[in-house]
Structure formats: C-alpha cells, structure tokens
Write a protein that holds these residues in place. Structure first.
Motif, short mmCIF file in Angstrom:
data_model
loop_
_atom_site.label_atom_id
_atom_site.label_comp_id
_atom_site.label_asym_id
_atom_site.label_seq_id
_atom_site.Cartn_x
_atom_site.Cartn_y
_atom_site.Cartn_z
N ASP A 365 0.79 -1.23 0.00
CA ASP A 365 0.00 0.00 0.00
C ASP A 365 0.82 1.29 0.00
OD1 ASP A 365 -2.33 -1.46 -0.14
OD2 ASP A 365 -2.72 -1.41 2.03
N TYR A 366 2.10 1.19 -0.38
CA TYR A 366 2.92 2.40 -0.46
C TYR A 366 3.66 2.50 -1.78
CZ TYR A 366 2.06 3.57 4.39
OH TYR A 366 1.44 3.90 5.55
N HIS A 367 3.75 3.71 -2.28
CA HIS A 367 4.65 4.04 -3.39
C HIS A 367 5.63 5.09 -2.91
CE1 HIS A 367 1.80 1.81 -5.88
NE2 HIS A 367 2.69 1.86 -6.86
N VAL A 368 6.64 5.36 -3.75
CA VAL A 368 7.57 6.48 -3.45
C VAL A 368 7.55 7.46 -4.60
CG1 VAL A 368 9.15 5.25 -1.89
CG2 VAL A 368 9.49 5.09 -4.38
N ARG A 369 7.81 8.74 -4.27
CA ARG A 369 7.96 9.74 -5.34
C ARG A 369 9.31 10.46 -5.22
NH1 ARG A 369 2.98 13.37 -5.12
NH2 ARG A 369 2.42 12.97 -2.97
N HIS A 370 9.65 11.24 -6.24
CA HIS A 370 10.95 11.92 -6.33
C HIS A 370 12.09 10.93 -6.34
CE1 HIS A 370 8.44 15.31 -5.85
NE2 HIS A 370 8.26 15.19 -4.52
N LEU A 371 11.86 9.84 -7.07
CA LEU A 371 12.89 8.81 -7.19
C LEU A 371 13.92 9.30 -8.21
CD1 LEU A 371 12.78 6.06 -5.81
CD2 LEU A 371 11.92 5.12 -7.95
N LYS A 372 15.21 9.20 -7.82
CA LYS A 372 16.24 9.70 -8.71
C LYS A 372 17.31 8.64 -8.92
CE LYS A 372 19.67 13.27 -9.21
NZ LYS A 372 20.67 13.97 -8.44
N LYS A 373 17.59 8.36 -10.18
CA LYS A 373 18.58 7.36 -10.53
C LYS A 373 19.94 7.76 -9.96
CE LYS A 373 20.34 7.14 -14.63
NZ LYS A 373 20.92 6.86 -15.96
N GLY A 374 20.70 6.80 -9.42
CA GLY A 374 22.03 7.12 -8.88
C GLY A 374 21.93 7.50 -7.41
N ARG A 375 20.90 8.26 -7.08
CA ARG A 375 20.73 8.65 -5.69
C ARG A 375 19.90 7.60 -4.94
NH1 ARG A 375 17.08 13.82 -4.54
NH2 ARG A 375 15.45 12.24 -4.72
N ASP A 376 18.76 7.22 -5.56
CA ASP A 376 17.84 6.35 -4.86
C ASP A 376 17.88 4.90 -5.33
OD1 ASP A 376 16.92 8.63 -3.48
OD2 ASP A 376 15.69 9.15 -5.22
N TYR A 377 18.42 4.66 -6.52
CA TYR A 377 18.57 3.28 -7.00
C TYR A 377 19.68 3.25 -8.03
CZ TYR A 377 16.04 4.73 -11.20
OH TYR A 377 15.67 5.36 -12.35
N ASP A 378 20.26 2.05 -8.19
CA ASP A 378 21.36 1.90 -9.12
C ASP A 378 21.14 0.73 -10.06
OD1 ASP A 378 23.51 3.82 -8.90
OD2 ASP A 378 23.59 3.18 -6.79
N PRO A 379 20.81 0.98 -11.32
CA PRO A 379 20.65 -0.13 -12.26
C PRO A 379 22.00 -0.77 -12.59
CG PRO A 379 20.49 1.97 -13.41
CD PRO A 379 20.61 2.30 -11.95
N VAL A 380 22.00 -2.11 -12.81
CA VAL A 380 23.24 -2.75 -13.28
C VAL A 380 23.47 -2.46 -14.76
CG1 VAL A 380 23.21 -4.60 -11.56
CG2 VAL A 380 22.06 -4.94 -13.76
N ALA A 381 22.40 -2.17 -15.46
CA ALA A 381 22.55 -1.84 -16.88
C ALA A 381 21.36 -1.02 -17.34
CB ALA A 381 22.66 -3.11 -17.73
N THR A 382 21.59 -0.22 -18.37
CA THR A 382 20.54 0.56 -19.00
C THR A 382 20.51 0.18 -20.47
OG1 THR A 382 20.96 2.35 -17.45
CG2 THR A 382 19.78 2.93 -19.44
N GLY A 383 19.30 -0.03 -21.01
CA GLY A 383 19.24 -0.45 -22.42
C GLY A 383 17.82 -0.42 -22.93
N ASP A 384 17.66 -0.93 -24.17
CA ASP A 384 16.33 -0.94 -24.78
C ASP A 384 15.66 -2.25 -24.42
OD1 ASP A 384 14.07 -0.90 -26.33
OD2 ASP A 384 15.13 -1.05 -28.25
#
Lengths: 574, 574
Positions: A365-384
């Motif tokens: 029952d919760y979401h988050v807002r103002h999510l920022k890449k690098g600050r709040d999460y770190d993907p192992v890869a970015t792609g299509d």
C-alpha cells in the motif's frame, strides 16, 4: 463445372462459431467445413483455391532453382531428440506410438527429416548448394485453434530448405527466397509487408523476415515507417531513443513514501495521484534463466521479453510468480520499485530519462515519489528493453512509426548450422576438409494464405476473389434454366469458355434468381454473365466485380471478348 | 532441370533391405529414401513421377464427373465408433490423443468423414448424385511393411466416393469409375487385369472389382480365363465343377482303419500309402462364429474361407486351435476325418465326387480307407468351399483357368448403405420420403502404382519409365561438359526442348562418361541425347530406350524432330 451436382453448400447465415469474417465467408461460400477444432475439409471450391495457390508457389519456387520433393508426415521421435526439439516443442507437437511401441511425431515442420536426408546423401561441396521444397500437410496441436484456417491443427504448408557451403551462399539462397516470396504474394493479390522478426522455436543464428498479410484480425503487431522501408514485428522493432527532460540536480526533492492503498496498476495510480504514466517507473520482476531480476520501464511502456532475453544472453525469460515477487520485494504484487532491492535492476532507456520518478515502495500500500537514478537506485545496466509504441520514431529516418496488424503468411530464416550440427550434415570442402552445411528454411502457410486473401477481399455479400486465385474466373447464370433460349446460350458460352481453358462455373440449377445471385455473391467469382430474357437476342448482363462496376447489358460475344482480354492481361501481369 | 545441384543420389549397389527389384531400382535411381519402416521420402525424381500420376488421375476423374476435395488426415475417433470400424480395424489403425485427451485416428480411408460431411450438407434428391474424390496421404500401421512403396505405412491414395438415390444410380457411378480406371492404368502403361474380388474390411453389400498390376512379386493370386473376359482373385474365383468317377455301389469295400503312425500331412500320407492326394478327404476343423464345424475338401485342394463364410452366412471363420481339434475329434491334429463327428460336416463338391476316400480316423496314428459318403459319413451340406486350382475350368466358357500374381493398384466397390446407415446420410426423395443414400467407393494407391509400374518396367540397368510417367522425357548428356562445343550444343538443345514445354534433364556435371551413362540408365528417361565429339558438326547420339534400338548418330535437329514426334503422338494416344 456445373453447379447442380457439385458439393457447394452455401449458407445464408454465418455460423456462430466463426469470429473472423474470412472464416464466416469461407464457410458460407461452401469452401470449407470443420471436422474437428482446427481441422477442416476443403470442399471442391476450397480445393480449387488451394490448387491455384500451389501452382503460383510451385512456379516461383522452380524459377528460383528450388526442386520439389515430398517428405513424410510421420517422423521418428529419435530425429527430434537429436535436434533437441522433442522436449523443446511442448504439447503442440503431436506424438504417437506405432504398433511396435516406437515413438513418432506428426511433423509440424521438416528440418530434422531433410537435414538427416541430406546428411546421408550429400557429402561434397560439388553437390552444393542444394535447394529443396515441398508442399505438404503439417500438424500442430494448437492450444486454441482460431479463425478457421488461420490457426489450425492440420494445415498445408510450403516449406523450403537450402544447404550452402558458406554464409555468402546462404545469403544468396535467402535472397532468392525473399524475391520469390514478394512475387508469390504479389501474384496472389495480397497486401503484405516483409518485416524483420525474432527467431521462434525453430532456433538458429541469423536473420529472419516475416511476410505479413495486413489485416485487422492479425495476431501480430507490425511496426513500420511511412517514409522509408523499415518494418519489423513488435518483438523486434527498434526506434530512436527520445531525449529525457533534463532537470537540475537540486530541483529534485528527497524521495518520500506516499500511502496508496490498494493501488496496484498504472491506471489506478494515475487516477489516485493525478500524475501521468510517463512519470512512473514500472518495475517488473522476471526470472531470467531461473535468476530473479527487476526490469524498469516507463509507466506507459511495455517490457519486450525478446529484447530482454537477447540483451541478457538468456535462454529463458518469464515473469516471476506472484509469491516469488512478494518474497523478493517484501510487498505483494503491485508495489514493486527499484529502490532497496537485492536483485539486479535493468533500466530501460526511456525510464532512465525520467529524472523525477514514481515507483512502488516495496511495501504494501505504499509508493515512493521523487525517485532519482544514482541517488535512490542503481541499475546494473541501462538499455532498450521495451516495445515500440505510438510516438516512437523510425530508427533509420526518424519519422513517426505506425502500427498495424498482420497475419504471418510466410517467413524466411537463416538457420546457419543449428540442424547441420545436431544431425551431422557435413561436406568436404575444396581443400578436403570437413565442414558443416549452412542452412536456411523458408515457409509459406498455404491454407493460411487462402484465409488471409479471403480476409482482405471480403465484402458483406461474399469474398471477391482476385482473379488468379478464384476457383472460377467466370460464373454463368441463366436466370431460368427452363427457358430454352437462356439454357441454350448459357450452355454455348460455358462450352466456349471451357474450351478456351477458362475455369467456368455454370449455374444449371432450377432455382429462383434471387437464390442464384446470392449464391454467386458467396462463391465470389470476379466475372459474371447473367443470361436472362434478352438471351434470344444474344444479349447478356455483364458484371466485373473487380472493377466494382454496375451490371451492363452487352452482346454475348462482347462478353466473351472482355473475358479473354481480362484473363490474358491478368495472366501476363501477375 | 540441371543435374548438378539436384538431389539425385544414385547408388551403384542395391541396398540389402530391398527385396523387390522395383524397390531396389527406386532406391538406386534416387527416387525414394526410407525414413522409417514403410515410410518414405520422395526425392525430386520420385515427386515428379507422383505428380505425373496425379495429373493422369485428375484428368480422368474430372472427365468422369467427379469433383476434387481434400479431407483431413486427423479424424475424430467418434466417427469411427459410429461406423463400427474403430474396434474392427485392429492395430493397423493409428490412434492418438490430442492435448485435451480427445481421441483421433490417422485416416487409412475416408468413408466416415465424407459420409458425415455429405449427411450434414445434402438432404434432397435434387443434389444427387454426388461424386467426389481426393488425392491425399493415408496411414496404415502395417505389421510387416514390404517392397518399398508397395506396402507402406504412409502412402498416397486417390479415394473417390459416390452418393446416389438408388442402386441403378450407383451402377452408373460404378461404371464411370470402372471405365476411368481402365483409362488411367492404360495411360500409365500398366499391364493390368480387373478382377472380381471379395469385400475386405471396408464392408458393404455389393459388387467389387480389384485392378491388379501383373507382377511376380504380387501378393495376390489372380485366376483368369485365357479365352474369355473372366478374371477373379483367388478368394472370389469360381469354376466349373468336375465330374466325379462313378463307381458301382458294390465295388466299394467296407471302410477299414489303417495304421499310419506320425503321418499327418497329405504329402506324408501320399508317400506312406502310395495313394494320390485326389483320393484323400482332407478334414479341417473351423470355428464359424464360435461354433465348430468340419470342412472336407479333396487332398489336393485348399479351403477357401471366404466361400465358407459366405455359404454359411457367417461373420467370422477361423481355423480351430489345436487343442480344440483334439477335443472335438478325439485325436491330435492330423488325424481328423468326417466319420463319427458330433459337429456338422460341410463337404466340398470335388470331395463329394470322391466315391472311395481316405481320411483321418479321428484316432491317433490311424486313418480310414474306403470311405463312402452316405454310408460312412453324412455331410449337412455340399457346396463350393475351395480355392480354384490348376486344371479347373472357366465358369463361363470352360477353358482351363490360368493363375498369375498381381499387385492391387485399385479397387471399385459398391458400398450400398453400410455407411449412410450408420452415419445418417439420408435424403428426401421426390415423394418427400426419407431414404438412405446408396454409396460407392473407389480407390487407387498412387504411390503403390508408381512402384507397380517400376516393377513392370524394370531392367537390370534401371527402370525404363513409360513416357507419360517418366520424370523426364529427355535426358541430354554432354560427354565432356568442359568441351565448349559439347556444352554449347547440349545447352542449346536443353533450352529448345524446355521452351517447347518438355521435361528435360541436362547432365551438367563434370563426371566421367561412364558415371553419366550408368546414372542415366538408373534415372531411366526414355529418350536420350548424347552430345559427344561430333558436337562441332551438330551431330549427336540418339537413343530411344522404349524402342530398344541401338544408339544412332544423327543430326541434332533430327533428334529434336524425333522427340517432338514421339512426345506429341504419345500424348495424343495416351
């Protein structure tokens, strides 16, 4: 042929079980009848259309240097075990035991048979390339047979196979087939597109094109460019990446949780928060070769599992079960997000451009807002990792991509060495060394093609067959067969056209004119001669349904002349 | 076509598994390859022969007013349960379940499918007669597949069906087919006989003819008259009954037992007693619909179980088990005789004419002699219960019957109402009353026919195909493809003939002449042009293998002229 004693059972009403209009019209016109789900008998009209299709296909295959052969439907299971497809193929593969308990399959395709045949018979570069095809009945136990001949369990296919000494040889074989397919579908009057596609269960290493008949009921989505030649199916389609909104670092507030009770879908969030789906970071949990990963796409985008699979070099990709999602994210389905996960996060390029995002909080029952890449999460890869969608642009020219629906009627496929390796199709090259043959395979669904043409040439009253495929080019209808002048002239025209080698149908039934005309519409021959009261003056009504012209009263000999002209120019042109 | 890149794998040696010469030659000529027991791939040459057969068959079927349709191989089991054949057919019927567990069979024939189709679509006399056929792949799980295409498990058949309002309509449909079959087999160059036959598992009420290709390896025995038209298969053949020797009552001594230790067979008795088999009363114990009977035939004769079954109106007839024989006769197998039995005795007419007979004593190691009908045993009936044999005479003209072997390549069959009754194929007659349709069925084994023709046209070097069936009418062989003059002339002739619509094969391989000639013999085209050293003078070697002529050096244009003449006259004549 004479209509009276033909098995030509037209139906006034569309059978309830037929969804697609082509299916309805093929049933109503007396072309096909269902024997069991996805299994059809072709009545005389349907058989004639099949033969015309086969003829066009044979001519173009022969012109491309492919020789016809005929392989069995019953194939020993061992062959399929060798290629690995016995287990891969799943329940669509029909299996049976013979009286001695030996396992067989009913071939849905013939890579195994032809590769083992060629492996046994050919062993030198001097016999290559080898280019072969057959027109043969195939079996596939579809879970949900649909749309009549479009997705059946027993169907007619043209399947072709090429064996070359090297990849440039395969390129040539492949190009011959691409050209031949363009000619075949054009001769059938089909509106189609050749689209780049993903490899299916057939496997293989290389390029593949699907030939798609354009139709609303098609099960495939075609992505194409209105300005250049680019076309691909949805699984394969690529596009220019859009630029994200660039925000200054400091303008993005700290991430914060928001209470979103029972709000699981993007639509629900959209309503609840009043934010556009473009701001959401939709987070999906996948099992990739049995390892969990999170895939993040924008809220208005869909994950493309083929792209994901290819990007990760995986052999299987599937959505995680709901209990697995809960175990991995700590929250029930609908509240996943990229922050604080213990599994790798793969971020789609469009989602990466969302500077200030909204996502699940990994808490019920919760979401988050103002999510920022690098600050709040770190993907192992970015792609299509996503499907093309409205607004995406052509990768070649940048124009807006358009979306349409298609029926796959053919495909060409660079197999490479998948089958030659597993089934030992080798040859001795010029230097005396052993090498694997490089293979291609090329299919056309013949019975499906019949349905696709019917789908494109439908009208309310019946199919308006293109001339080269129509079971009959000309339909002669005496209004009253009991009237001597009418019967006589109709018979004379019938014989004259038959002797000239035309396919003519004569309605010699003693039926009311209304019944005859309705049946004629359902049968759908493009040219029609109605022999009525003016028969005594050798005058007939002429109707060219291809030209959508009105009926016209002309002299019988003029009608004959027009038929000859239309049929000979059409033969030349097609 | 050009030989170089064709899949045309000729073999120098006959494969060990091939018994029949036709099978060996079809393998050696590169016509077919086995995929599994009784299951074959048709290579390009074989496929071409199949197509030529199909074309002949189609033309003659259409000319007889039969319309082509195409029914599925997969047939729901329920249909076969309705007709009763699901259990009757035994293990030759291939059965399978689909993914939902529904039962299917792979059709060995299509009576059930077509009858239920017609039952659903046609219900008035006004649409009858209906005459339909298909050319389609059939499946039959033979216990012992043999002779290549002659007895296979997956094979190509033409099967036709007629639906009439009455028996005289069926007579007409049947006669159309009999005439068409004569034309079809004649066009194929086949040496054949149409013989009267017994109904097989297909059931039905009426007349049937089998079309037999004459061949030593045939599995059927044909009984025919050299003087008149009479011909029948062994099961069906009748003959004039011979007169018995008339002896005066008093000349036959009292019956007496003779000690014949371990003497069970007619041959053993013949040696032991020095009496001719013609004096013996061979006594066989049969179970007829599960009731035991004794059947007595002369020692040199064989019981005909079909005649027995028909005479007794039985639905099954089989030899009793050995322990049953012992129980019923009181003696082990080999000592049965007609005297003192508690079961009905059926006496063959020829055995009835044996006034003074020898038979088993129904006691171990004993026979009896001077057996006299009426005095020593009493048959319940006397009749024709045996096979025809050498010395029997034509029932029509009395000439001596002759015996030959045949391969069944076709049959025509008056089914009557067997299937229309069980599957509800009824129609409303002119008076508005409902009646059953009267059916006929008509089969040709297309792939078997290919083999039968090959069997008849065999030679040591290869098959000498009749012109209308040969995969190629003309084979052009440049002795050295590297020689420019030879290659040029060969190419020119090839193109000229192709453009004229001929089927031509060009041996464009760089092989030794010996290899090329051996292959040409194995391929078996009837007309051959060898382009050798005299090519520069436009001279070629000409060989007409149909005429068994020697090679002849002629001008290239003369060769073309001869080909045109032979092919056009053959087309006209066939």
């Amino acid at each position: 042929m004479r209509q009276k004693h033909m098995l030509l059972p037209t139906l006034r009403e569309a059978p309830a079980e037929a969804e697609a209009l082509s299916h309805q019209l093929l049933l109503r016109g007396g072309y096909i009848r269902q024997l069991a789900a996805g299994i059809y008998s072709y009545l005389p009209l349907g058989t004639r259309v099949l033969h015309k299709l086969e003829r066009v296909i044979r001519e173009e295959m022969e012109a491309s240097g492919f020789d016809e052969l005929l392989m069995p439907a019953m194939q020993p299971s061992e062959l399929w075990e060798k290629s690995g497809r016995y287990s891969e193929y799943g329940p669509e593969l029909i299996r049976l035991d013979d009286r001695h308990g030996r396992g067989f399959v009913l071939g849905p395709t013939h890579e195994e048979v032809i590769t083992s045949l060629v492996a046994a018979e050919v062993n030198t570069y001097r016999k290559l390339p080898l280019r072969l095809y057959q027109i043969q009945t195939k079996f596939r136990d579809e879970r949900r047979p649909r749309f009549g001949l479009l997705r059946g369990r027993e169907f007619l296919m043209k399947d072709a196979y090429s064996f070359d000494t090297d990849w440039s040889g395969l390129d040539e074989s492949y190009q011959f087939m691409v050209q031949a397919y363009h000619r075949i579908f054009a001769r059938c009057g089909l509106h189609f597109k050749a689209v780049e596609a993903e490899a299916g269960s057939i496997g293989g290493e290389g390029e593949t094109l699907e030939f798609m008949a354009l139709a609303e009921i098609g099960e495939d989505t075609i992505v194409s460019c209105p300005s250049c030649q680019y076309a691909a199916n949805l699984e394969k389609a690529v596009f220019r990446q859009q630029e994200g909104v660039t925000l200054l670092e400091e303008t993005i507030p700290e991430m914060e949780e928001i209470y979103t009770p029972d709000t699981r879908t993007i639509e629900e969030l959209n309503v609840f928060l009043g934010e556009k789906p473009e701001s959401f970071l939709k987070t999906m949990i996948y099992m990739v070769d049995d390892q969990p990963v999170a895939v993040v796409v924008r809220g208005d985008h869909e994950v493309n599992e083929f792209k994901l699979k290819n990007a990760l070099g995986a052999s299987s990709v599937e959505l995680a079960e709901l209990n697995k999602v809960e175990e991995l994210t700590g929250a029930p389905h609908g509240f996943a997000g990229p922050t604080g996960l213990d599994i790798p996060v793969y971020l789609d390029l469009a989602a990466a451009a969302v500077a200030d995002g909204i996502a699940g909080a990994n808490r019920k029952d919760y979401h988050v807002r103002h999510l920022k890449k690098g600050r709040d999460y770190d993907p192992v890869a970015t792609g299509d990792y996503r499907n093309a969608t409205t607004g995406d642009c052509c990768p070649h020219c940048g124009d807006n991509l358009v979306f349409s629906r298609g029926i796959e009627v053919g495909h060409v496929f660079k197999l490479g060495t998948k089958y030659s390796k597993s089934l030992g199709a080798t040859f001795t090259n010029m230097e005396g060394k052993e090498e694997l043959m490089i293979m291609g395979c090329y299919g056309i669904g013949v019975s499906r093609l019949m349905s696709a043409v019917a789908e494109q040439y439908q009208s309310e009253a019946g199919i308006r067959w293109p001339l080269p495929l129509s079971p009959f080019q000309v339909h002669i209808i005496p209004v009253s067969i009991k009237d001597e002048a009418q019967a006589g002239l109709a018979e004379e025209l019938y014989r004259t056209l038959q002797q000239a080698g035309m396919d003519v149908l004569l309605d010699d039934r003693d039926e009311r004119p209304g019944v005859k005309f309705k049946d004629a519409d359902l049968i759908g021959a493009p040219l029609r001669i109605i022999v009525g009261k003016a028969a005594s003056e050798r005058k007939v009504e002429w109707l060219n349904r291809m030209a959508e012209s009105e009926k016209e009263m002309i002299n019988a000999d003029e009608a004959l002349a027009r038929i000859h002209e239309i049929c000979s120019s059409s033969k030349g042109g097609l």
